[in-house]
Design a protein around this motif. Structure first.
Motif, PDB file in Angstrom:
ATOM      1  N   PHE A 101       0.825  -1.210   0.000  1.00 30.95           N
ATOM      2  CA  PHE A 101       0.000   0.000   0.000  1.00 30.95           C
ATOM      3  C   PHE A 101       0.861   1.264   0.000  1.00 30.95           C
ATOM      4  N   ALA A 102       0.360   2.286  -0.677  1.00 32.05           N
ATOM      5  CA  ALA A 102       0.947   3.623  -0.562  1.00 32.05           C
ATOM      6  C   ALA A 102       0.496   4.236   0.753  1.00 32.05           C
ATOM      7  N   ASN A 103       1.317   5.106   1.306  1.00 32.08           N
ATOM      8  CA  ASN A 103       0.997   5.790   2.552  1.00 32.08           C
ATOM      9  C   ASN A 103      -0.014   6.902   2.259  1.00 32.08           C
ATOM     10  N   LEU A 104      -1.251   6.715   2.711  1.00 32.56           N
ATOM     11  CA  LEU A 104      -2.310   7.696   2.439  1.00 32.56           C
ATOM     12  C   LEU A 104      -2.082   8.991   3.203  1.00 32.56           C
ATOM     13  N   THR A 105      -1.484   8.890   4.378  1.00 27.20           N
ATOM     14  CA  THR A 105      -1.196  10.092   5.149  1.00 27.20           C
ATOM     15  C   THR A 105      -0.273  11.007   4.355  1.00 27.20           C
ATOM     16  N   GLU A 106       0.749  10.420   3.718  1.00 25.20           N
ATOM     17  CA  GLU A 106       1.684  11.206   2.914  1.00 25.20           C
ATOM     18  C   GLU A 106       1.028  11.734   1.643  1.00 25.20           C
ATOM     19  N   LEU A 107      -0.032  11.059   1.176  1.00 25.02           N
ATOM     20  CA  LEU A 107      -0.765  11.524  -0.006  1.00 25.02           C
ATOM     21  C   LEU A 107      -1.802  12.584   0.347  1.00 25.02           C
ATOM     22  N   GLY A 108      -1.881  12.933   1.619  1.00 21.09           N
ATOM     23  CA  GLY A 108      -2.790  14.003   2.031  1.00 21.09           C
ATOM     24  C   GLY A 108      -4.186  13.558   2.392  1.00 21.09           C
ATOM     25  N   VAL A 109      -4.407  12.250   2.479  1.00 23.58           N
ATOM     26  CA  VAL A 109      -5.722  11.747   2.891  1.00 23.58           C
ATOM     27  C   VAL A 109      -5.821  11.871   4.404  1.00 23.58           C
ATOM     28  N   GLU A 110      -6.777  12.642   4.868  1.00 26.88           N
ATOM     29  CA  GLU A 110      -6.909  12.912   6.298  1.00 26.88           C
ATOM     30  C   GLU A 110      -7.855  11.920   6.962  1.00 26.88           C
ATOM     31  N   GLU A 111      -7.559  11.634   8.235  1.00 27.03           N
ATOM     32  CA  GLU A 111      -8.472  10.804   9.022  1.00 27.03           C
ATOM     33  C   GLU A 111      -9.783  11.569   9.213  1.00 27.03           C
ATOM     34  N   ASP A 112     -10.864  10.869   9.067  1.00 24.93           N
ATOM     35  CA  ASP A 112     -12.166  11.499   9.187  1.00 24.93           C
ATOM     36  C   ASP A 112     -12.876  10.888  10.388  1.00 24.93           C
ATOM     37  N   ALA A 113     -13.228  11.704  11.360  1.00 26.76           N
ATOM     38  CA  ALA A 113     -13.839  11.217  12.596  1.00 26.76           C
ATOM     39  C   ALA A 113     -15.217  10.602  12.363  1.00 26.76           C
ATOM     40  N   ASP A 114     -15.775  10.785  11.163  1.00 29.25           N
ATOM     41  CA  ASP A 114     -17.082  10.202  10.872  1.00 29.25           C
ATOM     42  C   ASP A 114     -16.989   8.700  10.614  1.00 29.25           C
ATOM     43  N   PHE A 115     -15.808   8.210  10.234  1.00 32.78           N
ATOM     44  CA  PHE A 115     -15.650   6.767  10.081  1.00 32.78           C
ATOM     45  C   PHE A 115     -15.817   6.098  11.444  1.00 32.78           C
TER      46      PHE A 115
END
Length: 404
Positions: A101-115
């Motif tokens: 997997f690619a690192n999503l954090t480094e790709l700018g994908v933010e954690e969403d508290a709604d999950f």
């Protein structure tokens, strides 16, 4: 001559423009997905993203074992065939450690508290605490299924403990010669998935903090004894017969995944979170086995940013609400709690409650081997070829050898 040269240059420029347009229109993202309802749901909603980004999204549906194999093989290529992949959540430690997997954090994908928190944690490496490598695409958690008419016949409430489950099962078997409880006792994943919620209710854990096996324990002995007693007044069935026997009133109770019993708005049996206690007066524990399908961007994708955009789109609350209408299962709290959807899909509030009290299978890359070894010993105990003590002792030894 000059006129002819100008015409030639004009034609070349026009061809270049056309070629550029064609190249752009042919850009695509390729998703390796678990076949079936997941593919159907994504196909139904992908057009919005395709039109906005002028890209074709190709979704390849594969059976579970084939999907894992193809993902692993393609990861060895410099330029991957897949831009996004789906993964069963127990695969996450193995695939993450392998760098698939690619690192999503480094790709700018933010954690969403709604999950839903338990679902989001599955996509982090290390588990719960690390960076984000996948988002939960399809939520799932085991539930307790029962035939309400039969429980009513015995003046029984929905059991909150395994002591109560066994009492009702014995009553159904002794008084009406019914199947008191259906186990799923086939070796490997079936019996392990069926047994662990009972084991957890007794306070059991497969490993301690140092990854030493804890199967051969007081909790293990009590849980396996209960499981064998349930089998003695019940039946050992595979999925189809589990569903039909409970739904048709030949059996009173069983554990199962929602998709077995619930299609769209219709459920063939009643359901509740899995009993959280071993005994009526015992301490409550989390017992619902979580089983999400995750989705992430491949490390060898040549279009990671666009793939990350699609991942954000397909897991957004707006898209999840649309996916539900095509068989999708939410991973966001806002979708489960949406009043219109909850009124239509009455299992949503129960699933959210179960997810919020769920347990993930141990986060080790060796889980598939551990599961197989444990399943062999549990099946031997059910068949009576080994005592409870011998089966648990041998399971502990086999699992420790794997982990070493």
């Amino acid at each position: 001559m000059r006129k002819r040269l100008a015409i030639t240059l004009s034609l070349m420029m026009a061809a270049s423009i056309v070629a550029g347009c064609q190249a752009k229109s042919e850009d695509k993202l390729v998703i390796a997905a678990r076949g079936g309802s997941h593919v159907t749901a994504m196909e139904a909603v992908k057009a919005e993203f395709e039109q906005k980004h002028n890209v074709k999204v190709e979704i390849i549906g594969l059976e579970s074992a084939d999907l894992k194999q193809k993902i692993s093989l393609d990861a060895k290529n410099k330029n991957g065939a897949y831009d996004l992949i789906m993964a069963d959540d127990p695969w996450m430690p193995e695939l993450s450690e392998a760098g698939i997997f690619a690192n999503l954090t480094e790709l700018g994908v933010e954690e969403d508290a709604d999950f839903e928190e338990s679902s989001l944690a599955l996509g982090k490496h290390p588990y719960q605490t690390g960076d984000l490598y996948a988002l939960p695409f399809s939520g799932n958690v085991q539930l307790f299924f029962y035939n309400k008419q039969l429980l009513d016949n015995y003046n029984a409430e929905v059991p909150q403990s395994w002591e109560e489950v066994l009492h009702i099962a014995n009553k159904a078997h002794e008084e009406d010669n019914l199947i008191g409880y259906v186990i799923r006792g086939q070796q490997g994943n079936p019996i392990v998935s069926d047994f662990l919620p009972i084991f957890w209710a007794y306070g059991g854990q497969v490993f301690d903090e140092q990854w030493n096996a804890q199967i051969d324990s007081e909790a293990g002995q009590q849980a396996l004894d209960t499981y064998i007693q349930l089998a003695a007044v019940g039946a050992n069935y595979e999925t189809t017969d589990i569903v039909s026997s409970v739904s048709e009133g030949r059996a009173t109770m069983a554990l199962g995944w929602p998709s077995w019993f619930i299609a769209g708005e219709t459920a063939s049996a009643d359901y509740a979170p899995i009993p959280s206690k071993a005994t009526a007066n015992g301490a409550a524990a989390s017992t619902g086995m979580i089983g999400n399908w995750m989705m992430g961007v491949t490390a060898n994708s040549q279009n990671k940013e666009l793939a990350a955009n699609f991942l954000t789109f397909i897991t957004s609350s707006d898209t999840q609400k649309k996916l539900v209408e095509h068989g999708g299962v939410p991973t966001r709290k806002s979708v489960y709690l949406d009043s219109e959807l909850a009124a239509k899909y009455k299992h949503f509030p129960i699933m959210l409650e179960a997810l919020q009290n769920s347990v993930a299978r141990p986060r080790t890359a060796k889980w598939s081997r551990v599961e197989e070894a444990l399943g062999v010993e549990l099946s031997a105990a059910i068949a009576g070829t080994k005592s409870i003590e011998a089966a648990l002792s041998d399971a502990n030894k086999a699992v420790n050898e794997i982990m070493q």
